[in-house]
Write an enzyme that holds these catalytic residues in place. Structure first.
Site, PDB file in Angstrom:
ATOM      1  N   THR A 147       0.851  -1.194   0.000  1.00 33.17           N
ATOM      2  CA  THR A 147       0.000   0.000   0.000  1.00 33.17           C
ATOM      3  C   THR A 147       0.883   1.240   0.000  1.00 33.17           C
ATOM      4  O   THR A 147       1.681   1.441   0.916  1.00 33.17           O
ATOM      5  CB  THR A 147      -0.907  -0.013   1.246  1.00 33.17           C
ATOM      6  OG1 THR A 147      -1.673  -1.213   1.222  1.00 33.17           O
ATOM      7  CG2 THR A 147      -1.842   1.186   1.257  1.00 33.17           C
ATOM      8  N   GLU A 174      -6.669 -10.559   7.000  1.00 31.23           N
ATOM      9  CA  GLU A 174      -5.995 -11.564   7.814  1.00 31.23           C
ATOM     10  C   GLU A 174      -7.038 -12.545   8.336  1.00 31.23           C
ATOM     11  O   GLU A 174      -8.126 -12.154   8.716  1.00 31.23           O
ATOM     12  CB  GLU A 174      -5.250 -10.914   8.984  1.00 31.23           C
ATOM     13  CG  GLU A 174      -4.038 -10.157   8.509  1.00 31.23           C
ATOM     14  CD  GLU A 174      -3.146  -9.690   9.646  1.00 31.23           C
ATOM     15  OE1 GLU A 174      -3.085 -10.360  10.683  1.00 31.23           O
ATOM     16  OE2 GLU A 174      -2.524  -8.635   9.477  1.00 31.23           O
ATOM     17  N   ASN A 229     -10.036   1.123   2.368  1.00 33.16           N
ATOM     18  CA  ASN A 229      -9.763   0.902   3.785  1.00 33.16           C
ATOM     19  C   ASN A 229     -10.314   2.038   4.644  1.00 33.16           C
ATOM     20  O   ASN A 229     -10.875   1.810   5.715  1.00 33.16           O
ATOM     21  CB  ASN A 229      -8.258   0.739   4.025  1.00 33.16           C
ATOM     22  CG  ASN A 229      -7.813  -0.708   3.856  1.00 33.16           C
ATOM     23  OD1 ASN A 229      -8.624  -1.568   3.517  1.00 33.16           O
ATOM     24  ND2 ASN A 229      -6.543  -0.984   4.097  1.00 33.16           N
ATOM     25  N   CYS A 281      -3.467  -2.350   9.083  1.00 30.46           N
ATOM     26  CA  CYS A 281      -3.923  -1.651   7.880  1.00 30.46           C
ATOM     27  C   CYS A 281      -4.830  -0.460   8.150  1.00 30.46           C
ATOM     28  O   CYS A 281      -4.504   0.665   7.769  1.00 30.46           O
ATOM     29  CB  CYS A 281      -4.635  -2.644   6.975  1.00 30.46           C
ATOM     30  SG  CYS A 281      -3.592  -4.050   6.598  1.00 30.46           S
ATOM     31  N   LYS A 284      -3.306   2.583  10.075  1.00 25.62           N
ATOM     32  CA  LYS A 284      -2.225   3.163   9.267  1.00 25.62           C
ATOM     33  C   LYS A 284      -2.770   3.846   8.006  1.00 25.62           C
ATOM     34  O   LYS A 284      -2.381   4.977   7.679  1.00 25.62           O
ATOM     35  CB  LYS A 284      -1.253   2.036   8.881  1.00 25.62           C
ATOM     36  CG  LYS A 284      -0.290   2.355   7.775  1.00 25.62           C
ATOM     37  CD  LYS A 284       0.631   1.193   7.499  1.00 25.62           C
ATOM     38  CE  LYS A 284       0.047   0.161   6.561  1.00 25.62           C
ATOM     39  NZ  LYS A 284       0.352   0.293   5.166  1.00 25.62           N
TER      40      LYS A 284
HETATM   41  C1  UGA Z   1      -8.235  -4.926   6.114  1.00 20.81           C
HETATM   42  C2  UGA Z   1      -9.189  -4.908   4.919  1.00 20.81           C
HETATM   43  O1  UGA Z   1     -10.448  -5.472   5.316  1.00 20.81           O
HETATM   44  C3  UGA Z   1      -8.607  -5.699   3.743  1.00 20.81           C
HETATM   45  O2  UGA Z   1      -9.471  -5.608   2.622  1.00 20.81           O
HETATM   46  C4  UGA Z   1      -7.244  -5.105   3.377  1.00 20.81           C
HETATM   47  O3  UGA Z   1      -6.612  -5.839   2.347  1.00 20.81           O
HETATM   48  C5  UGA Z   1      -6.353  -5.132   4.600  1.00 20.81           C
HETATM   49  O4  UGA Z   1      -6.979  -4.390   5.684  1.00 20.81           O
HETATM   50  C6  UGA Z   1      -5.045  -4.485   4.211  1.00 20.81           C
HETATM   51  O5  UGA Z   1      -5.042  -3.290   3.872  1.00 20.81           O
HETATM   52  O6  UGA Z   1      -4.032  -5.194   4.144  1.00 20.81           O
HETATM   53  P1  UGA Z   1      -7.599  -6.675   8.031  1.00 20.81           P
HETATM   54  O7  UGA Z   1      -6.827  -5.564   8.644  1.00 20.81           O
HETATM   55  O8  UGA Z   1      -6.964  -8.012   7.890  1.00 20.81           O
HETATM   56  O9  UGA Z   1      -8.090  -6.276   6.559  1.00 20.81           O
HETATM   57  O10 UGA Z   1      -8.871  -6.917   8.939  1.00 20.81           O
HETATM   58  P2  UGA Z   1     -10.446  -6.644   8.886  1.00 20.81           P
HETATM   59  O11 UGA Z   1     -11.155  -7.939   8.875  1.00 20.81           O
HETATM   60  O12 UGA Z   1     -10.809  -5.682   7.855  1.00 20.81           O
HETATM   61  O13 UGA Z   1     -10.658  -5.999  10.339  1.00 20.81           O
HETATM   62  C7  UGA Z   1      -9.977  -4.825  10.736  1.00 20.81           C
HETATM   63  C8  UGA Z   1     -10.430  -4.397  12.106  1.00 20.81           C
HETATM   64  O14 UGA Z   1     -11.762  -3.909  12.062  1.00 20.81           O
HETATM   65  C9  UGA Z   1     -10.426  -5.501  13.159  1.00 20.81           C
HETATM   66  O15 UGA Z   1      -9.912  -4.988  14.371  1.00 20.81           O
HETATM   67  C10 UGA Z   1     -11.888  -5.863  13.307  1.00 20.81           C
HETATM   68  O16 UGA Z   1     -12.194  -6.362  14.590  1.00 20.81           O
HETATM   69  C11 UGA Z   1     -12.540  -4.526  13.072  1.00 20.81           C
HETATM   70  N1  UGA Z   1     -13.944  -4.621  12.594  1.00 20.81           N
HETATM   71  C12 UGA Z   1     -14.210  -5.137  11.377  1.00 20.81           C
HETATM   72  C13 UGA Z   1     -14.947  -4.109  13.366  1.00 20.81           C
HETATM   73  O17 UGA Z   1     -14.721  -3.602  14.486  1.00 20.81           O
HETATM   74  N2  UGA Z   1     -16.228  -4.155  12.898  1.00 20.81           N
HETATM   75  C14 UGA Z   1     -16.521  -4.673  11.684  1.00 20.81           C
HETATM   76  O18 UGA Z   1     -17.734  -4.671  11.314  1.00 20.81           O
HETATM   77  C15 UGA Z   1     -15.488  -5.183  10.920  1.00 20.81           C
END
Ligand code: UGA
Length: 458
Positions: A147, A174, A229, A281, A284
């Site tokens: 990114t 993840e 994001n 992600c 940041k």
């Molecule tokens: C995120 C994006 O979803 C991916 O599409 C992207 O590729 C990635 O960042 C990246 O830029 O590399 P990720 O960080 O693995 O993926 O995790 P998410 O499943 O998106 O969750 C991120 C955070 O949001 C977690 O702490 C999760 O608990 C929180 N979350 C997620 C919520 O609090 N509520 C929700 O409804 C969804």
């Protein structure tokens, strides 16, 4: 079009025709792939391309990492990844040798990390050192998965005129990264008109996976990643604020999110409230986009609020606990889950870091359990007592906070656990447990934004 990039690679440089001795992969049938940077994104990318039948040459500068990966030992936890790597061992070569990769593959997927600097901007030093490793007259195709701020591709393209540049941001999550890679919602491929052939070759690799391929220019591709994001993070902060209002007015945020999500224009995803988003992600990238805008002279006001709401959300649990327990001095609080989300051991920007520091700041004793993140957490949370099981963490505690929604926390014998707690109080930071069941098990249960559901049995 893909034949341009098939084996052997275009012979403009002698380095590309003189195939290095010592590579275990002989003449392949599918386009060879180079992966530069074997962190989480690089490893998933390498494993999935190998699974699709491509020979993959994955390079990292850290010798120990390359050595352990070559032995089949992973340094990260991602469901299914170890098995996939083992299954495709004959198509996967890990190396520290950039020359080997340059000689074997023309498409180079750059997967180095771009962590925030002290200024909050993305640190592009690893991207720059990848570029510096390439010969000035390289005609490889640099496929940027990392990114990077919008505009980075154009700058690199100017520096390496013979090389093609394609922006292909990653959208993997993840915990479900393999599934995300193999079933993408969309694949974004950005390049200048000059690099249209290279862009097409990259698109060709992803076509068998289905999912719309968005062919666009480089800066727009880079922006799509940051904007996606930032938008998802905005939805989370929005629903967290709605949850906080629900707490005040007696509504159930679960019902609110369900009712909202049925509107096609809104949709049901990323409307789960909780104790804040974390990971490597969202925090940041939201900040990086805010700064990218700021550096270009635009004040991105909304993102300031997204960040602030998220910071405050991590602390709200502390006031919920105080309402039940009064002063937290000497109170023993058990944290269930430490990773920033389930199915990962990633502790980067995890809400547990802020929460445990706040609790300790209030004088509480903090004990914790996480199914996979404990080893990483131990060094990050030196004052927190780690327990081998959730039940041991709950024993003698004055309260428990569910921080990460690991499925095994639903399987806990909560009635049995309640009997061992000093005070059977559970704050569910992810609205993950069944409120009626918890209440039936004799616990005082409180979630986020659902005050009418299973509360106040004390
Ligand atoms: C995120 C994006 O979803 C991916 O599409 C992207 O590729 C990635 O960042 C990246 O830029 O590399 P990720 O960080 O693995 O993926 O995790 P998410 O499943 O998106 O969750 C991120 C955070 O949001 C977690 O702490 C999760 O608990 C929180 N979350 C997620 C919520 O609090 N509520 C929700 O409804 C969804």
């Amino acid at each position: 079009m893909s034949r341009c990039w098939a084996w052997p690679v275009r012979a403009r440089h002698s380095r590309q025709t003189e195939l290095k001795a010592g590579s275990k992969i002989e003449k392949p049938e599918k386009t060879p792939i180079g992966v530069i940077g074997v962190g989480w994104v690089g490893l998933v990318t390498a494993a999935c391309f190998a699974e699709l039948g491509h020979p993959v040459f994955a390079r990292d500068v850290v010798e120990e990492k390359v050595a352990s990966l070559s032995r089949g030992e992973l340094t990260i936890y991602e469901p299914g990844l170890a098995e996939m790597i083992e299954r495709n061992a004959e198509r996967l070569e890990f190396t520290t040798d950039i020359e080997l990769v340059l000689g074997r593959a023309q498409l180079l997927f750059v997967c180095v990390d771009t962590p925030p600097t002290y200024s909050g901007d993305a640190d592009l030093s690893r991207v720059r050192s990848v570029v510096a490793d390439l010969p000035a007259d390289s005609d490889h195709v640099l496929v940027m998965k990392s990114t990077v701020p919008a505009g980075t591709g154009e700058t690199i393209r100017r520096d390496l005129p013979d090389m093609a540049y394609v922006s292909c941001p990653e959208f993997l999550k993840e915990g479900t990264a393999i599934e995300d890679f193999l079933n993408p919602d969309r694949v974004v491929v950005g390049a200048t008109a000059e690099d249209a052939d290279a862009a097409e070759a990259v698109a060709e690799l992803y076509r068998p996976l289905g999912g719309e391929i968005v062919m666009t220019d480089t800066s727009s591709a880079e922006m799509i990643k940051l904007a996606s994001n930032a938008y998802l993070a905005t939805r989370i902060s929005f629903i967290n604020e709605i949850a906080n209002v629900c707490d005040e007015v007696g509504a159930d945020v679960g019902e609110v999110a369900r009712g909202m999500g049925l509107d096609e224009r809104i949709g049901p995803h990323f409307l789960r409230p909780g104790i804040g988003f974390g990971g490597s992600c969202f925090p940041k990238d939201v900040n990086a986009l805010k700064l990218l805008a700021g550096n270009s002279g635009y004040h991105f006001q909304l993102l300031n609020s997204v960040i602030e709401v998220n910071e405050l959300q991590k602390r709200r649990v502390v006031s919920k606990l105080s309402r039940h327990l009064g002063s937290l001095v000497g109170k023993r609080v058990a944290l269930l889950g430490l990773a920033f989300k389930p199915e990962t051991d990633d502790m980067r920007e995890a809400s547990s870091l802020v929460l445990s520091a706040r609790l300790r700041g209030e004088g509480a004793d903090v004990v914790a359990f996480d199914p996979v993140a404990m080893e990483k957490a131990r060094t990050l949370l030196p004052g927190v007592e780690m327990k081998d099981t959730a039940l041991k963490a709950l024993e003698n505690s004055d309260a428990a906070v569910l921080v990460t929604e690991w499925p095994e926390f639903r399987e806990i014998d909560w009635a049995g656990a309640a009997a061992t707690m000093r005070r059977p109080l559970v704050i569910d930071g992810r609205n993950y447990l069944d409120a009626d069941q918890m209440r039936g098990a004799g616990l005082t249960y409180e979630g986020i934004g659902r005050p009418g559901v299973g509360t106040e049995t004390e």
